[in-house]
Design an enzyme around this catalytic site. Structure first.
Site, mmCIF file in Angstrom:
data_model
loop_
_atom_site.group_PDB
_atom_site.id
_atom_site.type_symbol
_atom_site.label_atom_id
_atom_site.label_comp_id
_atom_site.label_asym_id
_atom_site.label_seq_id
_atom_site.Cartn_x
_atom_site.Cartn_y
_atom_site.Cartn_z
ATOM 1 C CB SER A 65 0.318 -8.274 6.405
ATOM 2 O OG SER A 65 -0.470 -9.255 7.068
ATOM 3 C CG PHE A 66 3.745 -4.007 2.186
ATOM 4 C CD1 PHE A 66 4.978 -3.869 3.088
ATOM 5 C CD2 PHE A 66 3.625 -3.324 1.042
ATOM 6 C CE1 PHE A 66 5.734 -2.747 2.690
ATOM 7 C CE2 PHE A 66 4.461 -2.199 0.886
ATOM 8 C CZ PHE A 66 5.465 -2.069 1.589
ATOM 9 C CB VAL A 91 3.851 -17.264 9.168
ATOM 10 C CG1 VAL A 91 4.660 -18.447 10.052
ATOM 11 C CG2 VAL A 91 2.298 -17.147 9.987
ATOM 12 C CG ASP A 94 13.028 -21.249 4.840
ATOM 13 O OD1 ASP A 94 12.931 -21.163 6.398
ATOM 14 O OD2 ASP A 94 12.607 -21.751 4.001
ATOM 15 C CG HIS A 97 8.613 -11.538 2.131
ATOM 16 N ND1 HIS A 97 8.457 -10.342 0.971
ATOM 17 C CD2 HIS A 97 7.312 -11.742 2.360
ATOM 18 C CE1 HIS A 97 7.185 -10.034 0.746
ATOM 19 N NE2 HIS A 97 6.367 -11.146 1.508
#
Length: 164
Positions: A65-66, A91, A94, A97
């Site tokens: 996506s970046f 999504v 943890d 990012h």
């Protein structure tokens, strides 16, 4: 309006202009392709339902996506499209990012919209879990790809009306 209160695939068919003379670029992230592939399918089917010709739908993939901003910019530079639909899915995990990818992609797409004459439609799903993504990629909340296709058609029509 929050997606929870609005089905992404619900719209007034008659409010969408004819897309038969329009050219579309779709840049789609390979990451989470179980989701982005469904978004792509929804977008393409909706474009065709409104008259877009298959030869006027240019699909390109990017790794994540970046990279949607770069892919969108390259489609714009190609001068082969009247609008770009950027499809991705991030999504939450943890680590932070998620925040960096979402912010970078969002800011990049906003920058392209502010600095070019070609609309870039924001089709980045950002969710807390995979179930939320699935619900927005053809599940109970509809398909964000449908919504993006309708938006692209309307934005091309908007741009054309201003040029007359």
């Amino acid at each position: 309006m929050a997606t929870a209160y609005h089905n992404l695939s619900d719209y007034d068919f008659n409010s969408v202009p004819d897309a038969s003379a329009m050219r579309f670029g779709i840049v789609v992230s390979e990451w989470n392709f179980n989701i982005t592939g469904a978004l792509l399918k929804g977008a393409v089917e909706t474009l065709k339902r409104h008259g877009a010709k298959e030869e006027n739908i240019l699909i390109q993939t990017v790794p994540g996506s970046f990279e949607l901003t770069f892919g969108s910019a390259q489609l714009i530079k190609s001068e082969k499209v009247d609008a770009v639909i950027a499809l991705g899915c991030v999504v939450r995990g943890d680590t932070p990012h998620f925040d960096y990818v979402c912010a970078g992609a969002t800011q990049g797409i906003a920058y392209l919209n502010a600095t070019t004459d070609i609309p870039v439609v924001y089709g980045l799903i950002t969710t807390n879990n995979m179930q939320q993504a699935e619900e927005r990629a053809g599940g109970k909340l509809g398909n964000k790809g449908d919504e993006c296709a309708v938006t692209a058609i309307k934005m091309i029509d908007f741009s054309c009306k201003l040029k007359k």
